[in-house]
Design a protein around this motif. Structure first.
Motif, PDB file in Angstrom:
ATOM      1  N   GLY A  47     -40.600 -71.724 -21.434  1.00 61.55           N
ATOM      2  CA  GLY A  47     -40.604 -72.996 -22.366  1.00 61.55           C
ATOM      3  C   GLY A  47     -40.613 -72.717 -23.610  1.00 61.55           C
ATOM      4  N   LEU A  48     -40.822 -73.800 -24.473  1.00 59.20           N
ATOM      5  CA  LEU A  48     -41.105 -73.783 -25.618  1.00 59.20           C
ATOM      6  C   LEU A  48     -42.609 -73.742 -26.068  1.00 59.20           C
ATOM      7  N   ARG A  49     -43.195 -73.386 -27.145  1.00 61.92           N
ATOM      8  CA  ARG A  49     -44.543 -73.352 -27.353  1.00 61.92           C
ATOM      9  C   ARG A  49     -44.916 -74.658 -28.186  1.00 61.92           C
ATOM     10  N   THR A  50     -43.818 -74.749 -29.062  1.00 64.70           N
ATOM     11  CA  THR A  50     -44.211 -75.914 -30.006  1.00 64.70           C
ATOM     12  C   THR A  50     -42.893 -77.157 -30.342  1.00 64.70           C
ATOM     13  N   ASP A  51     -43.273 -78.273 -30.615  1.00 64.56           N
ATOM     14  CA  ASP A  51     -42.224 -79.041 -30.804  1.00 64.56           C
ATOM     15  C   ASP A  51     -41.517 -79.043 -32.264  1.00 64.56           C
ATOM     16  N   PHE A  52     -41.103 -79.874 -32.806  1.00 60.35           N
ATOM     17  CA  PHE A  52     -40.003 -79.934 -33.994  1.00 60.35           C
ATOM     18  C   PHE A  52     -41.178 -80.159 -35.087  1.00 60.35           C
ATOM     19  N   ARG A  53     -42.381 -80.583 -34.730  1.00 59.19           N
ATOM     20  CA  ARG A  53     -43.243 -80.701 -35.948  1.00 59.19           C
ATOM     21  C   ARG A  53     -44.190 -79.453 -36.090  1.00 59.19           C
TER      22      ARG A  53
END
Length: 184
Positions: free
Chosen positions: A110-116
């Motif tokens: 998965g991703l660690r962080t979002d677009f922010r």
């Protein structure tokens, strides 16, 4: 000893491809695996893990009500979870218990962080509980290592505000290095 693994990266690094390869490797040895992906990820149809390279596979889905301790039995050699950033903290704890108590390896992607640049709750808990954490490398358009995600609109302009979750692929997101993430 079985472990809980978290394999993370920015968008477009090949997480789904890697997961499909791991499933293939287990099954080629005659071992059963259980594959899960987030029910909210409908980019290629609900219940499908799809690589941008082409391979696709139907999988089981998890949502907020999924209790992995009740749906996974001892007959599997490995549990694989795509879109792990959408796991709840309780589900991460369940997956950790599957590995530690039941002895079933669990590999999450998965991703660690979002677009922010803010962590997803599932990812934050995976970073805290995973026995093995691995970054899958990717590159930014400038050539540096991509570690962040940028959301864009239909014209390709960057979006800096909004809901944490907005499902999309290359048309909605770009990977970026830290420098490009913070540049205007």
């Amino acid at each position: 000893m079985a472990k809980l693994y978290f394999r993370y990266s920015a968008m477009n690094a090949g997480k789904s491809t890697a997961m499909l390869q791991v499933a293939h490797n287990y099954e080629e040895q005659g071992q059963a695996v259980r594959l899960f992906t987030a029910a909210i990820d409908d980019r290629y149809g609900v219940g499908h893990v799809t690589s941008r390279l082409g391979p696709q596979r139907a999988t089981e889905v998890f949502d907020a009500n999924t209790d992995f301790l009740h749906v996974v039995d001892q007959k599997v050699a490995c549990v694989l979870v795509d879109e792990a950033q959408f796991l709840s903290t309780a589900q991460v704890q369940q997956l950790h218990k599957l590995a530690q108590v039941r002895g079933i390896p669990v590999i999450t992607y998965g991703l660690r962080t979002d677009f922010r640049g803010e962590p997803f709750p599932g990812s934050a808990y995976l970073l805290g509980l995973a026995d093995d954490i691995e970054e899958i490398k990717n590159i930014c358009t400038c050539g540096k290592k991509a570690t962040m995600n940028i959301r864009v609109d239909e014209q390709g302009k960057r979006i800096r505000e909004g809901e944490q979750i907005s499902i999309g692929g290359n048309e909605r997101y770009r990977q970026a290095c830290g420098r490009c993430f913070y540049s205007e």
